[in-house]
Design a protein around this motif. Sequence first.
Motif, short mmCIF file in Angstrom:
data_model
loop_
_atom_site.label_atom_id
_atom_site.label_comp_id
_atom_site.label_asym_id
_atom_site.label_seq_id
_atom_site.Cartn_x
_atom_site.Cartn_y
_atom_site.Cartn_z
N GLY A 1 0.82 -1.20 0.00
CA GLY A 1 0.00 0.00 0.00
C GLY A 1 0.86 1.25 0.00
N GLY A 2 0.20 2.41 0.23
CA GLY A 2 0.93 3.66 0.24
C GLY A 2 1.76 3.82 1.50
N TYR A 3 2.98 4.32 1.35
CA TYR A 3 3.82 4.54 2.51
C TYR A 3 4.89 5.57 2.16
CZ TYR A 3 6.58 1.05 -0.05
OH TYR A 3 7.26 0.35 -1.01
N SER A 4 5.45 6.16 3.18
CA SER A 4 6.57 7.08 3.00
C SER A 4 7.87 6.33 3.20
CB SER A 4 6.48 8.23 4.02
OG SER A 4 5.29 8.97 3.83
N CYS A 5 8.89 6.70 2.42
CA CYS A 5 10.18 6.01 2.49
C CYS A 5 11.06 6.59 3.60
CB CYS A 5 10.93 6.15 1.16
SG CYS A 5 10.28 5.07 -0.14
N HIS A 6 11.78 5.71 4.26
CA HIS A 6 12.78 6.11 5.25
C HIS A 6 14.06 5.33 4.96
CE1 HIS A 6 8.87 6.87 7.20
NE2 HIS A 6 9.50 7.87 7.79
N PRO A 7 15.22 5.90 5.24
CA PRO A 7 16.47 5.19 4.98
C PRO A 7 16.64 4.00 5.92
CG PRO A 7 16.89 7.26 6.11
CD PRO A 7 15.45 7.28 5.74
N PHE A 8 17.31 2.97 5.41
CA PHE A 8 17.61 1.79 6.22
C PHE A 8 18.58 2.21 7.32
CE2 PHE A 8 19.43 -2.23 7.44
CZ PHE A 8 18.41 -3.15 7.24
N PRO A 9 18.27 1.91 8.59
CA PRO A 9 19.13 2.37 9.69
C PRO A 9 20.44 1.58 9.74
CG PRO A 9 17.35 1.01 10.53
CD PRO A 9 17.06 1.20 9.08
N ALA A 10 21.49 2.24 10.13
CA ALA A 10 22.80 1.59 10.23
C ALA A 10 22.79 0.55 11.34
CB ALA A 10 23.88 2.62 10.50
N GLY A 11 23.41 -0.59 11.06
CA GLY A 11 23.57 -1.62 12.09
C GLY A 11 22.28 -2.14 12.66
N ARG A 12 21.28 -2.39 11.82
CA ARG A 12 20.00 -2.88 12.33
C ARG A 12 20.14 -4.34 12.79
NH1 ARG A 12 13.92 -1.77 10.13
NH2 ARG A 12 12.86 -3.03 11.68
N THR A 13 19.57 -4.64 13.95
CA THR A 13 19.67 -5.99 14.53
C THR A 13 18.30 -6.64 14.57
OG1 THR A 13 21.57 -5.36 15.88
CG2 THR A 13 20.34 -7.31 16.56
N PHE A 14 18.25 -7.90 14.15
CA PHE A 14 17.03 -8.70 14.18
C PHE A 14 17.27 -9.93 15.06
CE2 PHE A 14 17.41 -6.68 10.03
CZ PHE A 14 16.17 -6.07 9.87
N THR A 15 16.22 -10.42 15.68
CA THR A 15 16.29 -11.70 16.40
C THR A 15 15.18 -12.59 15.91
OG1 THR A 15 14.92 -10.84 18.21
CG2 THR A 15 17.31 -10.68 18.46
N VAL A 16 15.41 -13.89 15.95
CA VAL A 16 14.42 -14.85 15.46
C VAL A 16 14.52 -16.12 16.29
CG1 VAL A 16 15.97 -15.82 13.72
CG2 VAL A 16 13.50 -15.96 13.41
N VAL A 17 13.38 -16.73 16.54
CA VAL A 17 13.34 -17.99 17.28
C VAL A 17 13.51 -19.14 16.30
CG1 VAL A 17 11.94 -19.50 18.73
CG2 VAL A 17 11.82 -17.00 19.03
N PRO A 18 14.51 -20.00 16.49
CA PRO A 18 14.73 -21.09 15.54
C PRO A 18 13.65 -22.16 15.64
CG PRO A 18 16.21 -21.33 17.41
CD PRO A 18 15.51 -20.01 17.59
N GLY A 19 13.42 -22.83 14.52
CA GLY A 19 12.47 -23.94 14.52
C GLY A 19 13.02 -25.14 15.25
N ALA A 20 12.14 -26.06 15.57
CA ALA A 20 12.54 -27.26 16.30
C ALA A 20 13.58 -28.04 15.50
CB ALA A 20 11.31 -28.14 16.56
N GLY A 21 14.66 -28.42 16.18
CA GLY A 21 15.71 -29.23 15.56
C GLY A 21 16.67 -28.46 14.68
N GLU A 22 16.57 -27.13 14.67
CA GLU A 22 17.47 -26.33 13.82
C GLU A 22 18.89 -26.40 14.37
OE1 GLU A 22 17.79 -25.22 10.67
OE2 GLU A 22 16.10 -23.83 10.96
N THR A 23 19.82 -26.87 13.55
CA THR A 23 21.21 -26.97 13.97
C THR A 23 21.98 -25.72 13.54
OG1 THR A 23 21.78 -28.16 11.94
CG2 THR A 23 21.20 -29.47 13.88
N ALA A 24 23.08 -25.45 14.23
CA ALA A 24 23.83 -24.22 14.00
C ALA A 24 24.75 -24.31 12.79
CB ALA A 24 24.65 -23.88 15.25
N SER A 25 25.28 -25.47 12.49
CA SER A 25 26.33 -25.57 11.48
C SER A 25 25.74 -25.57 10.07
CB SER A 25 27.14 -26.85 11.68
OG SER A 25 26.32 -27.98 11.48
N GLY A 26 26.56 -25.09 9.13
CA GLY A 26 26.15 -25.08 7.73
C GLY A 26 26.09 -23.68 7.17
N SER A 27 25.58 -23.57 5.95
CA SER A 27 25.53 -22.30 5.24
C SER A 27 24.20 -21.60 5.52
CB SER A 27 25.69 -22.53 3.74
OG SER A 27 25.68 -21.32 3.04
N TRP A 28 24.29 -20.39 6.10
CA TRP A 28 23.14 -19.53 6.36
C TRP A 28 23.17 -18.40 5.33
CZ3 TRP A 28 19.73 -20.14 10.65
CH2 TRP A 28 20.09 -21.16 11.54
N THR A 29 22.00 -18.05 4.82
CA THR A 29 21.92 -17.07 3.74
C THR A 29 21.00 -15.93 4.13
OG1 THR A 29 22.25 -18.80 2.09
CG2 THR A 29 21.37 -16.70 1.31
#
Length: 685
Positions: free
Chosen positions: A636-664
Amino acid sequence: MRSKIIAAACGSVLTIGALSAVQSAAAVQPDATAQKEAQQNEAHQRFETLSQDLRGQLAGHWFDSSAGKLTLAVPTEQAARQARAEGANAVVVQRSAADLDRLLGEVRKLVGDGVPGVYSWGVDVRDNQVDVTVNASRKTQATERFLEKVRALGGGVHVAETPSQPQQQAGTVQAGSPWWPGSETYCSVGFAATDASGGKHFLTAGHCTNDANQAAYGQISQQNRLGTSNVGGTRSVNAREGDMGVVAVTESGWNLSPVVNTYGSPALTVTGSAEAMVGDRVCHSGNTSKWQCGEVKYVNKSVDYGGGLVIEGLTWTTACSKGGDSGGAWLLGDKAVGLHDGGPSQCVQNPTNDSDLSIFQPVNEALRKWNLTLVTGGGDTAAPSTPGNPRSTGTTASSVALAWDASTDNVAVTGYDVYNGSTLATTVTGTTATITGLKADNDYTFTIKAKDAAGNASAASAAVTARTQPGTADQEAPTAPGNLRSTGVTASSVALAWNASTDNVGVTGYEVLNGSTVATTVTGTTATVSGLNADTAYTFTVRAVDAAGNQSKLSAGVNARTSGGNTGGRTFTNDTDYQIRDFQTAISAVRSTATGAAQNPITVKVDATHTCLEDLNVTLVAPSGRTYPLMRTPGGGYSCHPFPAGRTFTVVPGAGETASGSWTLRIGDNGPGDTGVLSSWSLTV
C-alpha cells in the motif's frame, strides 16, 4: 545445457567438470581469436579498475568486439571524457541507470505473475532501453492490454515480437557422455566444485535436480552411479532466484577435474570464474550440441517459460544449443561463467530473434549460494608477447608520454612495466604511460615489458628514445586535497573520498598513504584501501601529484576502523558488498562452524544503506532450508525512510534447527527508484 560426464565400466576412473578426462590434442588457436580474447580480457580488467566516481555514473557497459575495447554508457559529455581518460570508449545516452531501473520496475509490475505470450524483459544496455519480447503466436486480449500499458511508458521501452520462444531444454537418450537423474532423460555436467569439508560435487541446472535425494548415474538404465542429486532437498532452485542445482559425487571411481570437454576444439582447463558482460564471446560445452560459441546479447534478463515458471537474472547469448545440453558449462575464455538453462527447440546458428537465443544461469551465484569452491587447474607458465611499436607521443620539460601496441597472452595481460634505462619507472594497466620528474633538455631511453596474473613477463620491447624539452620544468605543486573522509569499511578495507586539488598545469593523480606508506595511487578522488586487518584502527592521508612529479602537501588525516571479522565461537560475518537493486534480490551467505543446536534467539545484524527500507523484504535462510522472515514490505501507500545503520534482528529457531552449515541472508527490493548496498552482516547462532 549439459556438460559432460564420461561413462565407463564400473571401477574405471572418470572425470567431471565442464568435463571429460578424454580430450582431443591441443590445437593452435587462430591469431584473430587469440587477439580478440586478449582484448576481451583487457576490457574486463579495465572495468574492474574504473574509478568509483565513474562507476556511479554508468548506465551500462559492454565489450565492443569491432573496436576491441570496453564501452561505457554515460549521461554527460563530461563523464564521457572521464571514461576516455580511464581507457574506455564512451557513448552519451539519454537514460541513466536509475531511469532504466525505474522503467524495468514498471514493466515487472505490469508483467506480475505472467502475461500470455510475454516471455522476456530486461535492459538492453547498448540501446539504452528496456526490451520486452512477445511470442506473437500466443497473444491474447490480455496481451494487447499489457502492451498498450507498456507502450504508454514511453520510448524507453521497446517491444519486439517473435514467432516462438525459448524453452527449458530436455534431451532424448543418445550415446555420449551425459549424466542421468535417476531414470529420467540426460542432462550435462556444469563445473566440478568442492565444499568446505572437501566433499565432491558438480553444478548443473536446477531443472535437472528438482527431485530431492535422487540417484545420479553416468550411464543410461541406471548404471554407473556417481552420487546423489539435490541432497536433503535444499540443493536445487528452478524459480525466480535462478536455475541451478548440485549433485554430490559420492561413489568411488569418480574424480573431479577442471578439464573442459571441448569435443575436438583446442584443449581447455578452467582457471577460475568470472561475470560475463554484453558483447563477450562465450562458449559452452553440452552433450547434444557439443562445443558452441556465440556473443552475449543481454545480462540480468528475465524469462517466462510459462506455467508460472519465471526466472530472473539470466544471461542471453547467440550461441547454438539443443535439448540435452541443460546444466552444461559456459565459459569466458578459461573462466567459468554459467550453467545452461534453456534455448530454442532446435539449434539456430546466427540467430536474429530473441526466441532463438541460448540462456544461462551465472555460475558465481550458484557457488555463493551453496558455499562451494570451483575446481581449477592449469597453472599459467606462458609469458605474454612483446609489446610492439613503442613510441613517444609527447614531451614536456619534465615528462615523456609513451604509447605501444597491446601484447597478447594465453590467459590475459594484466599490466605493463615501463623502464627508464634499467630502472622501473612506472606500472600501468593500459597501453600508454607518462614518465614524470625528468630533467629538461635531456635524452631518455625507455622499454616496456608485459606481464600476466601469474607473474610471467614478456621480453623487453624495442627501445624508444625521447628528449625532454628545453626550458624550466614545472615546479609548482598542486594544492593539498581537502575534506578527506571515510565512506565505508569492511573487515579488510576502507573506502575513502576527498575534494579535488588544483594545479597550475594539471593534477594527474593522488597517492593514498596508510600511515607513512603509499597504499594505492588513483586518478580520481576516491579510493579503496584493501588488505587490512579486521577490527583495527588506521590513519590515512592523501597527496596530489602533477605531470612534473610535484607533490602537494598531505591532506588532513582521517581515522577509520575496519569492522570485525569472524570472531570465532558462534558469530560469523560476511563483509562482501552486494548491490540492492530495484526488483532484485541481494544474496549473501556465511558458513557457520558452530556445533549443536542453534541458540534461541538467533541474532542477525545487518549493515546496509538503502533509501527506502519500506521497499525491502529481509529473510534469513537456514542450512535446513527453513526461511525466517526478518522484515516485510508493508504494502500500500507509505513514506520512504532510509535503512538504519547496524540494524539488529532476532528470530526464534524452529525445532531441531542446527547451528552448522551455510546460512543465507536475502534482501529483496520490491519498489522502484531506490538503490542501496548490503555492506556487511553477521549471524550469531
